[in-house]
Design a protein around this motif. Structure first.
Motif, short mmCIF file in Angstrom:
data_model
loop_
_atom_site.label_atom_id
_atom_site.label_comp_id
_atom_site.label_asym_id
_atom_site.label_seq_id
_atom_site.Cartn_x
_atom_site.Cartn_y
_atom_site.Cartn_z
N VAL A 1 0.96 -1.57 -0.16
CA VAL A 1 -0.01 0.33 0.41
C VAL A 1 1.53 1.35 -0.09
O VAL A 1 1.60 1.18 0.77
CB VAL A 1 -0.82 -0.16 1.63
N PHE A 2 0.59 2.17 -1.41
CA PHE A 2 1.56 3.42 -1.34
C PHE A 2 0.09 4.10 -0.51
O PHE A 2 -0.83 4.58 -1.35
CB PHE A 2 1.74 3.54 -2.61
N THR A 3 1.17 5.25 0.12
CA THR A 3 0.40 6.05 1.50
C THR A 3 0.02 7.42 0.49
O THR A 3 1.31 7.83 -0.86
CB THR A 3 -0.27 6.34 2.39
N LYS B 1 3.48 -8.31 -7.40
CA LYS B 1 3.28 -7.73 -6.52
C LYS B 1 1.97 -7.25 -6.36
O LYS B 1 2.50 -5.72 -6.95
CB LYS B 1 4.37 -7.61 -5.17
N PRO B 2 0.60 -7.77 -5.48
CA PRO B 2 -0.61 -6.40 -5.68
C PRO B 2 -0.70 -5.27 -5.26
O PRO B 2 0.84 -5.19 -4.15
CB PRO B 2 -1.24 -7.25 -4.82
N MET B 3 -0.37 -3.85 -5.58
CA MET B 3 -0.48 -2.53 -5.31
C MET B 3 -1.59 -1.40 -5.63
O MET B 3 -2.22 -1.67 -6.30
CB MET B 3 0.33 -2.11 -6.17
N LEU B 4 -1.77 -1.51 -3.21
CA LEU B 4 -3.10 -0.20 -4.16
C LEU B 4 -2.30 1.05 -3.46
O LEU B 4 -1.74 1.57 -2.64
CB LEU B 4 -3.42 -0.26 -2.73
N GLY B 5 -2.51 1.93 -4.26
CA GLY B 5 -1.92 3.28 -4.39
C GLY B 5 -3.16 4.84 -3.99
O GLY B 5 -4.10 4.59 -4.24
N ILE B 6 -2.90 5.37 -2.87
CA ILE B 6 -4.19 6.12 -2.46
C ILE B 6 -3.29 7.55 -2.20
O ILE B 6 -2.52 7.74 -1.94
CB ILE B 6 -3.89 5.86 -0.88
N CYS B 7 -4.04 8.56 -2.88
CA CYS B 7 -3.16 9.78 -3.18
C CYS B 7 -1.87 10.00 -3.36
O CYS B 7 -2.14 10.18 -4.87
CB CYS B 7 -3.35 10.64 -1.40
N VAL C 1 1.92 8.39 -7.36
CA VAL C 1 3.98 7.22 -6.92
C VAL C 1 3.70 6.47 -8.41
O VAL C 1 4.25 5.63 -8.96
CB VAL C 1 3.85 7.46 -5.95
N LEU C 2 3.05 5.06 -8.09
CA LEU C 2 2.47 4.68 -9.18
C LEU C 2 2.71 4.62 -10.46
O LEU C 2 2.91 4.39 -11.56
CB LEU C 2 1.34 3.59 -8.67
N ALA D 1 11.18 2.45 -6.63
CA ALA D 1 12.00 1.00 -6.11
C ALA D 1 11.20 0.03 -5.81
O ALA D 1 11.35 -0.82 -6.87
CB ALA D 1 13.58 1.50 -5.33
N LEU D 2 10.61 0.36 -5.20
CA LEU D 2 9.24 -0.69 -5.11
C LEU D 2 8.07 -0.99 -5.36
O LEU D 2 7.89 -2.11 -5.81
CB LEU D 2 8.47 -0.67 -3.55
N ALA D 3 7.34 -0.31 -6.18
CA ALA D 3 6.24 -0.17 -7.22
C ALA D 3 6.62 -0.40 -8.16
O ALA D 3 6.48 -1.81 -9.12
CB ALA D 3 5.86 1.19 -7.42
#
Length: 257
Positions: free
Chosen positions: A69-71, A112-118, A123-124, A102-104
């Motif tokens: 999760v990217f916050t 690997k599943p990713m959720l980006g918020i705001c 970032v994604l 880098a992590l994205a």
């Protein structure tokens, strides 16, 4: 009721660094508790990935996670999408940009599943080759106030609706193709990165949601559903549960490989 602990996937929540209240130098490494609470309630086990330049630490934390999760937070430095800084850009944090980008990219390669918020949706998009409007009022003057919720006492304040593509994963999970959201951003997506598609917009056309088109599960949201799922708009709980389910499934496939 939650699944047994061995079935609950670990979800990495990428944190930030905060100045402790009433001090000038004490820094706290952490994440806003609403992100952690949303993942835990959805059946995941949240794990803080704190900001560090120690690659061994990041490798170990990343390896434990079934999803990321990217916050929300500060602005992404426009150098990462080949632009000069706009005069109205906010605070940028080089270490946070470096860690998250880098992590994205690593998670995309590893599916690997990713959720980006705001900030996370931004970032994604930047990580995969897209760009941003650095200041909506200056660059999109016809747009509505996308910082409208900041002036309200509750972070769950519904600032505007978003329209979702009916064939999107998000619309299916929410059981709706429109939903009211809160709004706390002065930047937004501009050029969409390869491998992403727009699945949600506000009435003024500003991009509010994207999803991945490839093998990796990617969901980006411009609103803050971690402030909405428990009371203001319970349908967002289904989104968090769905993300945890996707992460659990992806982890199971990797284990069997």
């Amino acid at each position: 009721m939650h699944q047994p602990s061995q079935a609950r996937p670990i979800i990495g929540v990428i944190g930030n660094r905060y100045l402790r209240a009433n001090t000038s130098s004490t820094i706290i490494a952490g994440a806003v508790s609403t992100y952690v609470g949303a993942i835990e309630a959805a059946g995941g086990i949240p794990l803080l990935i704190y900001l560090t330049d120690d690659q061994q630490v990041l490798d170990r934390l990343y390896g434990l996670c079934a999803g990321l999760v990217f916050t929300g937070g500060e602005d992404v430095d426009p150098m990462h999408f080949g632009a000069e800084r706009h005069p109205n850009i906010g605070t940028v944090v080089p270490l946070r940009d470096a860690v998250e980008l880098a992590l994205a990219r690593r998670a995309l390669a590893d599916r690997k599943p990713m959720l980006g918020i705001c900030r996370g949706i931004q970032v994604l998009n930047v990580a995969f080759g897209g760009s941003l409007y650095q200041d909506i009022p200056a660059e999109l003057p016809a747009a509505s106030d996308h910082y409208a919720s900041r002036a309200q006492p509750e972070r769950a304040h519904a600032a505007h609706p978003i329209a979702l593509e009916r064939d999107s994963w998000l619309a299916e999970r929410l059981g709706a193709d429109t939903v009211d959201v809160n709004s706390y951003h002065h930047q937004s997506l501009k050029d969409i990165a390869p491998g992403l598609r727009v699945t949600g917009r506000s009435p003024d056309g500003v991009i509010e949601a994207v999803e991945g088109t490839g093998a990796a599960f990617i969901l980006g949201l411009q609103c803050h559903p971690e402030e909405l799922w428990d009371t203001a708009e319970p349908r967002w709980a289904a989104m968090f549960r769905g993300f945890v389910e996707v992460a659990r499934g992806a982890e199971g496939r990797r284990d069997r490989a």
